[in-house]
Scaffold this motif. Structure first.
Motif, PDB file in Angstrom:
ATOM      1  N   ASP A   5      64.130 -37.659  78.073  1.00 42.18           N
ATOM      2  CA  ASP A   5      63.745 -36.249  78.069  1.00 42.18           C
ATOM      3  C   ASP A   5      64.900 -35.431  77.475  1.00 42.18           C
ATOM      4  OD1 ASP A   5      62.784 -33.710  78.600  1.00 42.18           O
ATOM      5  OD2 ASP A   5      63.413 -33.742  80.696  1.00 42.18           O
ATOM      6  N   PRO A   6      64.681 -34.712  76.357  1.00 40.27           N
ATOM      7  CA  PRO A   6      65.779 -33.997  75.694  1.00 40.27           C
ATOM      8  C   PRO A   6      66.174 -32.699  76.395  1.00 40.27           C
ATOM      9  CG  PRO A   6      63.745 -33.602  74.509  1.00 40.27           C
ATOM     10  CD  PRO A   6      63.409 -34.581  75.611  1.00 40.27           C
ATOM     11  N   THR A   7      66.669 -32.828  77.607  1.00 42.34           N
ATOM     12  CA  THR A   7      67.132 -31.669  78.375  1.00 42.34           C
ATOM     13  C   THR A   7      68.538 -31.283  77.922  1.00 42.34           C
ATOM     14  OG1 THR A   7      65.839 -32.374  80.282  1.00 42.34           O
ATOM     15  CG2 THR A   7      67.635 -30.823  80.692  1.00 42.34           C
ATOM     16  N   PRO A   8      68.818 -30.000  77.664  1.00 45.46           N
ATOM     17  CA  PRO A   8      70.154 -29.604  77.224  1.00 45.46           C
ATOM     18  C   PRO A   8      71.245 -30.119  78.157  1.00 45.46           C
ATOM     19  CG  PRO A   8      68.642 -27.773  76.955  1.00 45.46           C
ATOM     20  CD  PRO A   8      67.879 -28.856  77.677  1.00 45.46           C
ATOM     21  N   GLY A   9      72.298 -30.655  77.556  1.00 47.21           N
ATOM     22  CA  GLY A   9      73.436 -31.168  78.306  1.00 47.21           C
ATOM     23  C   GLY A   9      73.355 -32.633  78.658  1.00 47.21           C
ATOM     24  N   THR A  10      72.238 -33.291  78.340  1.00 48.96           N
ATOM     25  CA  THR A  10      72.071 -34.701  78.698  1.00 48.96           C
ATOM     26  C   THR A  10      72.374 -35.614  77.509  1.00 48.96           C
ATOM     27  OG1 THR A  10      69.716 -34.676  78.150  1.00 48.96           O
ATOM     28  CG2 THR A  10      70.316 -34.161  80.419  1.00 48.96           C
ATOM     29  N   PRO A  11      72.819 -36.843  77.754  1.00 47.77           N
ATOM     30  CA  PRO A  11      73.029 -37.796  76.657  1.00 47.77           C
ATOM     31  C   PRO A  11      71.699 -38.098  75.969  1.00 47.77           C
ATOM     32  CG  PRO A  11      74.045 -38.583  78.692  1.00 47.77           C
ATOM     33  CD  PRO A  11      73.160 -37.434  79.057  1.00 47.77           C
ATOM     34  N   CYS A  12      71.734 -38.165  74.639  1.00 48.78           N
ATOM     35  CA  CYS A  12      70.498 -38.414  73.903  1.00 48.78           C
ATOM     36  C   CYS A  12      70.662 -39.448  72.793  1.00 48.78           C
ATOM     37  CB  CYS A  12      69.956 -37.120  73.303  1.00 48.78           C
ATOM     38  SG  CYS A  12      71.071 -36.359  72.095  1.00 48.78           S
ATOM     39  N   TRP A  13      71.902 -39.809  72.482  1.00 53.93           N
ATOM     40  CA  TRP A  13      72.126 -40.741  71.370  1.00 53.93           C
ATOM     41  C   TRP A  13      73.542 -41.292  71.476  1.00 53.93           C
ATOM     42  CZ3 TRP A  13      69.432 -43.643  68.427  1.00 53.93           C
ATOM     43  CH2 TRP A  13      69.954 -44.188  67.242  1.00 53.93           C
ATOM     44  N   LEU A  14      73.761 -42.433  70.850  1.00 53.86           N
ATOM     45  CA  LEU A  14      75.107 -42.972  70.694  1.00 53.86           C
ATOM     46  C   LEU A  14      75.116 -43.862  69.471  1.00 53.86           C
ATOM     47  CD1 LEU A  14      75.814 -45.785  73.327  1.00 53.86           C
ATOM     48  CD2 LEU A  14      73.541 -44.884  72.887  1.00 53.86           C
ATOM     49  N   ASP A  15      76.255 -43.852  68.787  1.00 54.43           N
ATOM     50  CA  ASP A  15      76.406 -44.744  67.656  1.00 54.43           C
ATOM     51  C   ASP A  15      77.829 -45.279  67.607  1.00 54.43           C
ATOM     52  OD1 ASP A  15      77.884 -42.654  66.354  1.00 54.43           O
ATOM     53  OD2 ASP A  15      76.056 -41.905  65.432  1.00 54.43           O
ATOM     54  N   LEU A  16      77.990 -46.335  66.852  1.00 55.21           N
ATOM     55  CA  LEU A  16      79.251 -47.071  66.808  1.00 55.21           C
ATOM     56  C   LEU A  16      79.691 -47.231  65.369  1.00 55.21           C
ATOM     57  CD1 LEU A  16      81.439 -48.873  68.158  1.00 55.21           C
ATOM     58  CD2 LEU A  16      79.834 -50.785  67.942  1.00 55.21           C
ATOM     59  N   GLY A  17      80.943 -46.892  65.099  1.00 57.18           N
ATOM     60  CA  GLY A  17      81.545 -47.185  63.814  1.00 57.18           C
ATOM     61  C   GLY A  17      82.338 -48.469  63.920  1.00 57.18           C
ATOM     62  N   ALA A  18      82.034 -49.444  63.067  1.00 57.15           N
ATOM     63  CA  ALA A  18      82.652 -50.764  63.165  1.00 57.15           C
ATOM     64  C   ALA A  18      83.164 -51.212  61.801  1.00 57.15           C
ATOM     65  CB  ALA A  18      81.647 -51.780  63.693  1.00 57.15           C
ATOM     66  N   PRO A  19      84.284 -51.923  61.763  1.00 54.13           N
ATOM     67  CA  PRO A  19      84.807 -52.398  60.474  1.00 54.13           C
ATOM     68  C   PRO A  19      83.943 -53.480  59.843  1.00 54.13           C
ATOM     69  CG  PRO A  19      86.143 -53.221  62.284  1.00 54.13           C
ATOM     70  CD  PRO A  19      85.209 -52.224  62.873  1.00 54.13           C
ATOM     71  N   ASP A  20      83.220 -54.235  60.653  1.00 58.13           N
ATOM     72  CA  ASP A  20      82.361 -55.307  60.150  1.00 58.13           C
ATOM     73  C   ASP A  20      80.983 -55.123  60.779  1.00 58.13           C
ATOM     74  OD1 ASP A  20      80.989 -57.702  59.631  1.00 58.13           O
ATOM     75  OD2 ASP A  20      82.823 -58.895  59.639  1.00 58.13           O
ATOM     76  N   VAL A  21      80.094 -54.477  60.049  1.00 57.92           N
ATOM     77  CA  VAL A  21      78.786 -54.130  60.587  1.00 57.92           C
ATOM     78  C   VAL A  21      77.977 -55.380  60.929  1.00 57.92           C
ATOM     79  CG1 VAL A  21      76.575 -53.062  60.014  1.00 57.92           C
ATOM     80  CG2 VAL A  21      78.701 -51.865  59.511  1.00 57.92           C
ATOM     81  N   LYS A  22      77.981 -56.350  60.035  1.00 61.24           N
ATOM     82  CA  LYS A  22      77.168 -57.548  60.244  1.00 61.24           C
ATOM     83  C   LYS A  22      77.608 -58.303  61.492  1.00 61.24           C
ATOM     84  CE  LYS A  22      75.380 -61.593  57.775  1.00 61.24           C
ATOM     85  NZ  LYS A  22      75.413 -62.346  56.493  1.00 61.24           N
ATOM     86  N   ALA A  23      78.923 -58.492  61.668  1.00 62.04           N
ATOM     87  CA  ALA A  23      79.427 -59.217  62.831  1.00 62.04           C
ATOM     88  C   ALA A  23      79.179 -58.426  64.114  1.00 62.04           C
ATOM     89  CB  ALA A  23      80.920 -59.502  62.666  1.00 62.04           C
ATOM     90  N   THR A  24      79.331 -57.111  64.046  1.00 58.33           N
ATOM     91  CA  THR A  24      79.110 -56.277  65.224  1.00 58.33           C
ATOM     92  C   THR A  24      77.647 -56.306  65.645  1.00 58.33           C
ATOM     93  OG1 THR A  24      80.952 -54.833  64.594  1.00 58.33           O
ATOM     94  CG2 THR A  24      79.343 -53.943  66.158  1.00 58.33           C
ATOM     95  N   ALA A  25      76.741 -56.276  64.683  1.00 65.13           N
ATOM     96  CA  ALA A  25      75.320 -56.369  64.991  1.00 65.13           C
ATOM     97  C   ALA A  25      75.001 -57.680  65.696  1.00 65.13           C
ATOM     98  CB  ALA A  25      74.494 -56.238  63.714  1.00 65.13           C
ATOM     99  N   ALA A  26      75.613 -58.765  65.230  1.00 65.50           N
ATOM    100  CA  ALA A  26      75.378 -60.067  65.855  1.00 65.50           C
ATOM    101  C   ALA A  26      75.925 -60.096  67.280  1.00 65.50           C
ATOM    102  CB  ALA A  26      76.029 -61.167  65.020  1.00 65.50           C
ATOM    103  N   PHE A  27      77.073 -59.481  67.504  1.00 64.55           N
ATOM    104  CA  PHE A  27      77.682 -59.455  68.838  1.00 64.55           C
ATOM    105  C   PHE A  27      76.776 -58.757  69.848  1.00 64.55           C
ATOM    106  CE2 PHE A  27      80.089 -57.071  72.027  1.00 64.55           C
ATOM    107  CZ  PHE A  27      80.804 -58.092  72.648  1.00 64.55           C
ATOM    108  N   TYR A  28      76.331 -57.552  69.541  1.00 61.08           N
ATOM    109  CA  TYR A  28      75.507 -56.819  70.498  1.00 61.08           C
ATOM    110  C   TYR A  28      74.116 -57.435  70.633  1.00 61.08           C
ATOM    111  CZ  TYR A  28      79.146 -53.341  71.045  1.00 61.08           C
ATOM    112  OH  TYR A  28      80.341 -52.723  71.354  1.00 61.08           O
ATOM    113  N   GLY A  29      73.669 -58.117  69.596  1.00 64.11           N
ATOM    114  CA  GLY A  29      72.422 -58.849  69.726  1.00 64.11           C
ATOM    115  C   GLY A  29      72.529 -59.947  70.762  1.00 64.11           C
ATOM    116  N   ALA A  30      73.688 -60.641  70.760  1.00 64.83           N
ATOM    117  CA  ALA A  30      73.892 -61.723  71.718  1.00 64.83           C
ATOM    118  C   ALA A  30      74.127 -61.208  73.133  1.00 64.83           C
ATOM    119  CB  ALA A  30      75.086 -62.577  71.268  1.00 64.83           C
ATOM    120  N   VAL A  31      74.833 -60.086  73.262  1.00 65.39           N
ATOM    121  CA  VAL A  31      75.207 -59.580  74.586  1.00 65.39           C
ATOM    122  C   VAL A  31      74.088 -58.767  75.244  1.00 65.39           C
ATOM    123  CG1 VAL A  31      76.813 -58.054  75.822  1.00 65.39           C
ATOM    124  CG2 VAL A  31      77.667 -59.593  74.040  1.00 65.39           C
TER     125      VAL A  31
END
Length: 281
Positions: A5-31
């Motif tokens: 629910d997009p209520t003001p002041g609440t978390p609504c999104w998160l993103d990650l900047g990573a040096p190796d996108v492909k490896a990072t995608a594989a890591f979070y896929g596994a975890v």
């Protein structure tokens, strides 16, 4: 409790900047069991030699987070948490009046919405999202999605004054069960206690070495089994800073680092207490 629910002041999104996108995608896929969907023009159809630059994570067909190439010189890989606002420009002005810094000025992302990124007065980084057609993540408070947010800061009083003024949060202090200090619960103003969404904790600057002594936010992801998630972290090149440990009334959790040292927490929530059956007279 974090919701979609997009209520003001609440978390609504998160993103990650990573040096190796492909490896990072594989890591979070596994975890976390996430499926990575690269942006159009990437992946197999783009050719094996083309480096992946970013895309979206999905869980059970629902978008939960974003991933992009870390391009800022000298920056560490870290999760950026976004909070819903009605007016990103007004928040930018409030941030500057309160002593913070605008890192990324307000910008439109097509008809999806508007965003901006900031530093709080002590250097903690966060962002805001003014929804257009897109309100943010599509899954929350379920296994494999964001269930809590947390700020480690060297000045809890200053953090409460800043974020309370900028994002209209209210705070409630509680003593840690082990006597390790005070933990502050964050709830958007005007929302009931069950909409509490995160916490902040004061630490000495030497305990904030991950961010060079500056405050930092990190996400807490719900998991079905904390120990299984921790084993996957270690098996896939990450590490564990703390835990797994049982926290009374909270659940079993561990503070982890991915292979690029971006920090996050995995939490298997405690089961709700079962009401006692009424006594028979």
């Amino acid at each position: 409790m974090i919701t979609t629910d997009p209520t003001p002041g609440t978390p609504c999104w998160l993103d990650l900047g990573a040096p190796d996108v492909k490896a990072t995608a594989a890591f979070y896929g596994a975890v976390l069991g996430w499926k990575y969907e690269p942006m159009e023009g990437e992946g197999e159809g783009a050719g094996d030699s083309e480096e992946m630059e970013g895309g979206m994570f999905q869980k059970d067909g629902k978008t939960v987070a974003g991933l992009g190439k870390l391009t800022e010189e000298g920056a560490r890989s870290a999760w950026m948490i976004y909070f819903t606002v009605d007016d990103a420009d007004a928040v930018s002005r409030a941030v500057e009046r309160a002593g913070g810094t605008v890192r990324v000025p307000t910008r439109d992302l097509g008809d999806w919405g508007r965003m901006a990124q900031f530093d709080d007065p002590q250097g903690g980084q966060f962002a805001v999202w003014q929804p257009g057609k897109n309100a943010g993540f599509e899954l929350a408070d379920k296994p494999g999605s964001l269930s809590w947010t947390e700020l480690y800061t060297s000045d809890a009083a200053a953090a409460k004054e800043f974020y309370g003024g900028v994002l209209d949060w209210r705070f409630g202090d509680m003593e840690m069960p082990s006597g390790e200090g005070t933990y502050t619960i964050i709830t958007p103003a005007g929302q009931p206690d069950e909409r509490m969404q995160g916490g902040l904790m004061e630490l000495a600057k030497e305990d904030l070495s991950l961010a060079g002594g500056r405050p930092y936010w990190h996400p807490v992801f719900a998991v079905t089994d904390c120990d299984t998630a921790v084993a996957a972290v270690a098996k896939n090149g990450g590490s564990v800073q703390m835990g797994p440990a049982d926290m009374e009334g909270v659940g079993r959790l561990a503070v982890c680092l991915d292979p690029s040292n971006a920090d996050f927490v995995v939490l298997a929530p405690a089961e709700p207490a079962t009401p006692a059956a009424p006594a028979k007279g």
